[in-house]
Design a protein around this motif. Structure first.
Motif, PDB file in Angstrom:
ATOM      1  N   SER A  13       0.832  -1.211   0.000  1.00  0.00           N
ATOM      2  CA  SER A  13       0.000   0.000   0.000  1.00  0.00           C
ATOM      3  C   SER A  13       0.863   1.255   0.000  1.00  0.00           C
ATOM      4  O   SER A  13       0.558   2.235  -0.676  1.00  0.00           O
ATOM      5  N   ARG A  14       1.942   1.223   0.783  1.00  0.00           N
ATOM      6  CA  ARG A  14       2.831   2.395   0.895  1.00  0.00           C
ATOM      7  C   ARG A  14       3.401   2.753  -0.481  1.00  0.00           C
ATOM      8  O   ARG A  14       3.428   3.914  -0.867  1.00  0.00           O
ATOM      9  N   VAL A  44       9.685   8.713  -7.620  1.00  0.00           N
ATOM     10  CA  VAL A  44       9.394   8.970  -6.206  1.00  0.00           C
ATOM     11  C   VAL A  44      10.184   7.937  -5.405  1.00  0.00           C
ATOM     12  O   VAL A  44      10.371   6.810  -5.860  1.00  0.00           O
ATOM     13  N   SER A  45      10.673   8.334  -4.240  1.00  0.00           N
ATOM     14  CA  SER A  45      11.477   7.381  -3.482  1.00  0.00           C
ATOM     15  C   SER A  45      10.929   7.169  -2.075  1.00  0.00           C
ATOM     16  O   SER A  45      10.290   8.052  -1.505  1.00  0.00           O
ATOM     17  N   ILE A  46      11.190   6.007  -1.560  1.00  0.00           N
ATOM     18  CA  ILE A  46      10.782   5.632  -0.200  1.00  0.00           C
ATOM     19  C   ILE A  46      12.003   5.008   0.484  1.00  0.00           C
ATOM     20  O   ILE A  46      12.544   4.020  -0.014  1.00  0.00           O
ATOM     21  N   LEU A  67      13.963   2.741  -2.081  1.00  0.00           N
ATOM     22  CA  LEU A  67      13.235   2.193  -3.220  1.00  0.00           C
ATOM     23  C   LEU A  67      12.775   3.378  -4.074  1.00  0.00           C
ATOM     24  O   LEU A  67      12.365   4.392  -3.531  1.00  0.00           O
ATOM     25  N   VAL A  68      12.862   3.243  -5.379  1.00  0.00           N
ATOM     26  CA  VAL A  68      12.443   4.313  -6.290  1.00  0.00           C
ATOM     27  C   VAL A  68      11.467   3.739  -7.311  1.00  0.00           C
ATOM     28  O   VAL A  68      11.768   2.725  -7.950  1.00  0.00           O
ATOM     29  N   VAL A  77       9.019   1.111 -13.593  1.00  0.00           N
ATOM     30  CA  VAL A  77       9.935   0.193 -12.907  1.00  0.00           C
ATOM     31  C   VAL A  77       9.980   0.514 -11.414  1.00  0.00           C
ATOM     32  O   VAL A  77       9.648   1.632 -11.001  1.00  0.00           O
ATOM     33  N   VAL A  78      10.397  -0.466 -10.641  1.00  0.00           N
ATOM     34  CA  VAL A  78      10.757  -0.192  -9.249  1.00  0.00           C
ATOM     35  C   VAL A  78      12.242  -0.526  -9.109  1.00  0.00           C
ATOM     36  O   VAL A  78      12.694  -1.601  -9.511  1.00  0.00           O
ATOM     37  N   LEU A  79      12.987   0.463  -8.613  1.00  0.00           N
ATOM     38  CA  LEU A  79      14.433   0.296  -8.471  1.00  0.00           C
ATOM     39  C   LEU A  79      14.762   0.201  -6.990  1.00  0.00           C
ATOM     40  O   LEU A  79      14.213   0.962  -6.181  1.00  0.00           O
TER      41      LEU A  79
END
Ligand code: HPA
Length: 271
Positions: A13-14, A44-46, A67-68, A77-79
């Protein structure tokens, strides 16, 4: 003990709340290779610290720890900038957390990258290697205690774990870009000590071309989850090299990082 490859719903969810993009491809960025996240658009990054399930480890220099989500070559993509390693005291299952989260986010392909030592003399510092197979010499497996998929068995086939079709695409991309890319077998060791010369001889005898301390748990978990894998290593040193320092590992990363970024970006755009 029953083990699950699932991740906390809160983490899914985050990430989904942070971006409208729904990533199809995940890229795990190893030591010195985090720069790829800087070329993603709509990023966007977490920080990993904000994800419930991400293993808590002290950061190692060169690992950004976030995580980006963004667009790479026009593809969502998720990096993952940096990873938790088993040598930091985390379990193999936790070391595979980025792949488990990426799968929960809907990714069907993962690109794993790492810094590795060259075992065979044909490899020089700064060379890029496309991983064709691995030797799991870590003494652990992320699937220990896992019962398998519902109604199935935990015996995950590892033939062609590094997807032959994806490797073919990456070799084409490298040829088109004029980048030297050879295939090699990755030996995964627990670390954190580097290998002795005797161990490097042993690894060569076993058929290893490169050696590192990551990737193997991620790839095993990816195959258990039915996700396709591409693996890329940057040779940062000759294994058992004299006077090797972590700084040297990071420096070699800087030089070839741009090459690797261009390869992965075009590769992703071709999927
Ligand atoms: N050995 C193990 N892991 C590594 C090395 C090495 O020589 N270089 C970068 N990661």
């Amino acid at each position: 003990m029953a083990v699950s490859l699932a991740v906390p719903d809160a983490d899914v969810s985050r990430v989904e709340a942070a971006s409208r993009l729904r990533p199809r491809v995940a890229v795990v960025l190893g030591s010195g290779l985090s720069g790829l996240a800087d070329v993603a658009s709509e990023a966007v990054s977490i920080p990993y610290g904000e994800l419930e399930g991400f293993p808590r480890v002290g950061s190692v220099v060169g690992h950004a720890g976030k995580l980006v989500v963004g667009l790479l070559g026009g593809v969502p993509v998720v990096l993952f900038q940096g990873r938790a390693h088993q040598y930091q005291g985390v379990s193999a299952l936790d070391a595979a957390y980025p792949v488990r989260l990426a799968t929960a986010l809907g990714c069907d392909t993962v690109v794993v990258t790492n810094a590795a030592g060259g075992v065979v003399s044909r490899l020089a510092v700064g060379d890029l290697v496309l991983i064709s197979d691995h030797l799991n010499l870590m003494g652990t497996n992320p699937l220990t205690g896992w019962a398998g998929p519902v109604g199935g068995f935990p015996f995950v086939p590892m033939r062609d774990a590094y997807d032959p079709e994806l490797r073919e695409i990456m070799l084409e991309v490298a040829a088109r870009q004029g980048v030297k890319l050879t295939e090699g077998v990755y030996a995964g060791l627990l670390g954190p000590s580097y290998e002795t010369p005797a161990e490097v001889s042993m690894l060569a005898g076993l058929g290893a071309d490169i050696v590192g301390m990551s990737t193997v748990p991620e790839v095993i978990a990816a195959r258990a989850l039915g996700v396709r894998v591409l693996g890329m290593s940057l040779v940062t040193n000759a294994a058992a090299g004299v006077g090797l320092s972590h700084a040297e590992v990071l420096e070699a990363g800087d030089k070839a990082a741009a090459q690797l970024q261009r390869l992965v970006t075009e590769f992703v755009s071709r999927l």
